[in-house]
Design a protein around this motif. Structure first.
Motif, PDB file in Angstrom:
ATOM      1  N   ILE A  20      47.575  35.209  36.557  1.00 33.99           N
ATOM      2  CA  ILE A  20      46.623  36.240  36.896  1.00 33.99           C
ATOM      3  C   ILE A  20      46.919  36.813  38.283  1.00 33.99           C
ATOM      4  CG2 ILE A  20      44.162  36.771  37.154  1.00 33.99           C
ATOM      5  CD1 ILE A  20      45.196  35.707  34.337  1.00 33.99           C
ATOM      6  N   THR A  21      46.914  38.125  38.379  1.00 33.46           N
ATOM      7  CA  THR A  21      46.991  38.809  39.666  1.00 33.46           C
ATOM      8  C   THR A  21      45.646  39.479  39.886  1.00 33.46           C
ATOM      9  OG1 THR A  21      49.351  39.207  39.367  1.00 33.46           O
ATOM     10  CG2 THR A  21      48.220  40.535  41.027  1.00 33.46           C
ATOM     11  N   PRO A  22      44.798  38.893  40.739  1.00 33.11           N
ATOM     12  CA  PRO A  22      43.468  39.477  40.988  1.00 33.11           C
ATOM     13  C   PRO A  22      43.549  40.661  41.953  1.00 33.11           C
ATOM     14  CG  PRO A  22      43.723  37.471  42.239  1.00 33.11           C
ATOM     15  CD  PRO A  22      44.985  37.637  41.434  1.00 33.11           C
ATOM     16  N   ILE A  42      44.060  41.750  37.015  1.00 31.12           N
ATOM     17  CA  ILE A  42      42.604  41.784  36.880  1.00 31.12           C
ATOM     18  C   ILE A  42      42.016  42.439  38.129  1.00 31.12           C
ATOM     19  CG2 ILE A  42      40.521  40.329  36.741  1.00 31.12           C
ATOM     20  CD1 ILE A  42      42.086  40.395  34.139  1.00 31.12           C
ATOM     21  N   LYS A  43      41.022  43.303  37.947  1.00 31.05           N
ATOM     22  CA  LYS A  43      40.388  44.013  39.072  1.00 31.05           C
ATOM     23  C   LYS A  43      39.553  43.099  39.957  1.00 31.05           C
ATOM     24  CE  LYS A  43      38.327  47.104  36.528  1.00 31.05           C
ATOM     25  NZ  LYS A  43      37.537  48.279  36.100  1.00 31.05           N
ATOM     26  N   ALA A  44      38.936  42.105  39.392  1.00 31.77           N
ATOM     27  CA  ALA A  44      37.977  41.266  40.121  1.00 31.77           C
ATOM     28  C   ALA A  44      38.655  40.418  41.200  1.00 31.77           C
ATOM     29  CB  ALA A  44      37.231  40.362  39.146  1.00 31.77           C
ATOM     30  N   VAL A  45      37.847  40.011  42.162  1.00 33.19           N
ATOM     31  CA  VAL A  45      38.324  39.140  43.239  1.00 33.19           C
ATOM     32  C   VAL A  45      38.290  37.681  42.776  1.00 33.19           C
ATOM     33  CG1 VAL A  45      37.635  40.708  45.081  1.00 33.19           C
ATOM     34  CG2 VAL A  45      36.020  38.991  44.254  1.00 33.19           C
ATOM     35  N   PRO A  46      39.158  36.831  43.340  1.00 33.78           N
ATOM     36  CA  PRO A  46      39.213  35.431  42.909  1.00 33.78           C
ATOM     37  C   PRO A  46      38.215  34.544  43.636  1.00 33.78           C
ATOM     38  CG  PRO A  46      40.974  35.842  44.438  1.00 33.78           C
ATOM     39  CD  PRO A  46      40.262  37.165  44.240  1.00 33.78           C
ATOM     40  N   GLU A  47      36.940  34.857  43.523  1.00 27.32           N
ATOM     41  CA  GLU A  47      35.916  34.015  44.137  1.00 27.32           C
ATOM     42  C   GLU A  47      34.729  33.909  43.197  1.00 27.32           C
ATOM     43  OE1 GLU A  47      33.735  37.327  46.912  1.00 27.32           O
ATOM     44  OE2 GLU A  47      35.519  36.378  47.724  1.00 27.32           O
ATOM     45  N   TRP A  49      34.384  32.525  40.423  1.00 25.56           N
ATOM     46  CA  TRP A  49      34.792  32.704  39.020  1.00 25.56           C
ATOM     47  C   TRP A  49      34.766  34.159  38.557  1.00 25.56           C
ATOM     48  CZ3 TRP A  49      35.870  29.850  34.351  1.00 25.56           C
ATOM     49  CH2 TRP A  49      36.412  28.595  34.608  1.00 25.56           C
ATOM     50  N   LYS A  50      34.705  35.113  39.472  1.00 26.60           N
ATOM     51  CA  LYS A  50      34.659  36.525  39.081  1.00 26.60           C
ATOM     52  C   LYS A  50      35.927  36.945  38.341  1.00 26.60           C
ATOM     53  CE  LYS A  50      31.515  37.909  42.725  1.00 26.60           C
ATOM     54  NZ  LYS A  50      31.353  38.679  43.964  1.00 26.60           N
ATOM     55  N   ALA A  51      37.092  36.553  38.838  1.00 21.56           N
ATOM     56  CA  ALA A  51      38.352  36.915  38.176  1.00 21.56           C
ATOM     57  C   ALA A  51      38.463  36.234  36.812  1.00 21.56           C
ATOM     58  CB  ALA A  51      39.549  36.558  39.058  1.00 21.56           C
ATOM     59  N   ASN A  52      38.010  34.992  36.719  1.00 25.55           N
ATOM     60  CA  ASN A  52      38.057  34.286  35.434  1.00 25.55           C
ATOM     61  C   ASN A  52      37.151  34.956  34.400  1.00 25.55           C
ATOM     62  OD1 ASN A  52      39.830  32.420  36.453  1.00 25.55           O
ATOM     63  ND2 ASN A  52      38.295  30.875  36.860  1.00 25.55           N
ATOM     64  N   LYS A  53      35.958  35.340  34.824  1.00 20.96           N
ATOM     65  CA  LYS A  53      35.035  36.026  33.920  1.00 20.96           C
ATOM     66  C   LYS A  53      35.606  37.364  33.471  1.00 20.96           C
ATOM     67  CE  LYS A  53      30.908  33.855  35.799  1.00 20.96           C
ATOM     68  NZ  LYS A  53      29.705  34.058  36.618  1.00 20.96           N
ATOM     69  N   GLU A  54      36.244  38.064  34.392  1.00 23.13           N
ATOM     70  CA  GLU A  54      36.863  39.346  34.059  1.00 23.13           C
ATOM     71  C   GLU A  54      38.032  39.146  33.094  1.00 23.13           C
ATOM     72  OE1 GLU A  54      36.936  43.534  34.479  1.00 23.13           O
ATOM     73  OE2 GLU A  54      35.529  42.143  35.373  1.00 23.13           O
ATOM     74  N   LEU A  55      38.795  38.078  33.294  1.00 25.45           N
ATOM     75  CA  LEU A  55      39.900  37.768  32.374  1.00 25.45           C
ATOM     76  C   LEU A  55      39.370  37.487  30.973  1.00 25.45           C
ATOM     77  CD1 LEU A  55      42.868  37.037  31.727  1.00 25.45           C
ATOM     78  CD2 LEU A  55      42.321  34.698  32.478  1.00 25.45           C
ATOM     79  N   ILE A  56      38.329  36.695  30.869  1.00 28.07           N
ATOM     80  CA  ILE A  56      37.741  36.380  29.564  1.00 28.07           C
ATOM     81  C   ILE A  56      37.254  37.657  28.877  1.00 28.07           C
ATOM     82  CG2 ILE A  56      35.747  35.272  28.463  1.00 28.07           C
ATOM     83  CD1 ILE A  56      36.192  32.947  30.506  1.00 28.07           C
ATOM     84  N   LYS A  57      36.589  38.502  29.628  1.00 27.44           N
ATOM     85  CA  LYS A  57      36.100  39.772  29.075  1.00 27.44           C
ATOM     86  C   LYS A  57      37.271  40.650  28.623  1.00 27.44           C
ATOM     87  CE  LYS A  57      33.366  43.789  30.428  1.00 27.44           C
ATOM     88  NZ  LYS A  57      32.619  44.412  31.527  1.00 27.44           N
ATOM     89  N   PHE A  58      38.314  40.726  29.435  1.00 23.74           N
ATOM     90  CA  PHE A  58      39.496  41.524  29.103  1.00 23.74           C
ATOM     91  C   PHE A  58      40.155  41.035  27.817  1.00 23.74           C
ATOM     92  CE2 PHE A  58      44.191  41.831  29.528  1.00 23.74           C
ATOM     93  CZ  PHE A  58      44.322  43.200  29.383  1.00 23.74           C
ATOM     94  N   LEU A  59      40.374  39.716  27.711  1.00 23.95           N
ATOM     95  CA  LEU A  59      41.016  39.165  26.517  1.00 23.95           C
ATOM     96  C   LEU A  59      40.145  39.350  25.278  1.00 23.95           C
ATOM     97  CD1 LEU A  59      42.587  35.911  27.986  1.00 23.95           C
ATOM     98  CD2 LEU A  59      43.748  38.046  27.404  1.00 23.95           C
ATOM     99  N   ALA A  60      38.850  39.161  25.414  1.00 22.37           N
ATOM    100  CA  ALA A  60      37.945  39.372  24.279  1.00 22.37           C
ATOM    101  C   ALA A  60      38.022  40.814  23.793  1.00 22.37           C
ATOM    102  CB  ALA A  60      36.516  39.007  24.671  1.00 22.37           C
ATOM    103  N   ILE A  73      40.962  26.483  29.556  1.00 24.55           N
ATOM    104  CA  ILE A  73      40.961  25.029  29.379  1.00 24.55           C
ATOM    105  C   ILE A  73      41.615  24.294  30.546  1.00 24.55           C
ATOM    106  CG2 ILE A  73      40.705  25.075  26.881  1.00 24.55           C
ATOM    107  CD1 ILE A  73      43.681  24.675  26.600  1.00 24.55           C
ATOM    108  N   SER A  74      42.379  25.016  31.377  1.00 25.69           N
ATOM    109  CA  SER A  74      42.897  24.411  32.609  1.00 25.69           C
ATOM    110  C   SER A  74      43.302  25.522  33.577  1.00 25.69           C
ATOM    111  CB  SER A  74      44.079  23.481  32.331  1.00 25.69           C
ATOM    112  OG  SER A  74      45.205  24.203  31.890  1.00 25.69           O
ATOM    113  N   GLY A  75      43.337  25.185  34.844  1.00 26.05           N
ATOM    114  CA  GLY A  75      43.742  26.140  35.869  1.00 26.05           C
ATOM    115  C   GLY A  75      42.635  27.072  36.310  1.00 26.05           C
ATOM    116  N   GLY A  76      41.389  26.664  36.138  1.00 20.03           N
ATOM    117  CA  GLY A  76      40.263  27.520  36.482  1.00 20.03           C
ATOM    118  C   GLY A  76      40.286  28.053  37.897  1.00 20.03           C
ATOM    119  N   SER A  77      40.775  27.261  38.833  1.00 20.20           N
ATOM    120  CA  SER A  77      40.813  27.701  40.230  1.00 20.20           C
ATOM    121  C   SER A  77      42.234  28.023  40.688  1.00 20.20           C
ATOM    122  CB  SER A  77      40.208  26.625  41.135  1.00 20.20           C
ATOM    123  OG  SER A  77      40.958  25.429  41.024  1.00 20.20           O
ATOM    124  N   GLU A  78      43.155  28.149  39.741  1.00 16.50           N
ATOM    125  CA  GLU A  78      44.552  28.429  40.060  1.00 16.50           C
ATOM    126  C   GLU A  78      44.957  29.788  39.499  1.00 16.50           C
ATOM    127  OE1 GLU A  78      46.847  25.142  38.618  1.00 16.50           O
ATOM    128  OE2 GLU A  78      45.473  23.697  39.497  1.00 16.50           O
TER     129      GLU A  78
END
Length: 88
Positions: A20-22, A42-47, A49-60, A73-78
């Motif tokens: 991911i490139t936030p 991903i547009k969101a900032v990595p703080e 879980w904003k970038a993770n939530k944006e990634l999930i929304k994007f993939l969905a 399932i792994s790498g939530g903060s990476e």
């Protein structure tokens, strides 16, 4: 590039690694690394879980599925994350 061109669902579950490139200008599939890790901007900032939530929304949205079918399932903060996508 289209993310769906690199995906092959089998038995309604798919696992993949995403790098991911936030803080990008837009949400988009970017490229495939030599180890088949998929790069996504991903547009969101990595703080908070904003970038993770944006990634999930994007993939969905890319796979036309509900957000609860996409799971980190792994790498939530990476930067590199392992993702599970389920169609069940």
């Amino acid at each position: 590039m289209n993310l769906k061109d690199y995906i092959n669902f089998e038995k309604n579950v798919w696992f993949a690694k995403f790098k991911i490139t936030p803080k990008s200008n837009k949400n988009e599939f970017f490229s495939v690394l030599s180890d088949w890790t998929l790069k996504v901007r991903i547009k969101a900032v990595p703080e908070n879980w904003k970038a993770n939530k944006e990634l999930i929304k994007f993939l969905a949205n890319e796979f036309w599925i509900k957000k609860d079918k996409v799971e980190i399932i792994s790498g939530g903060s990476e930067q590199v994350k392992r993702i599970k996508i389920s169609l069940n």
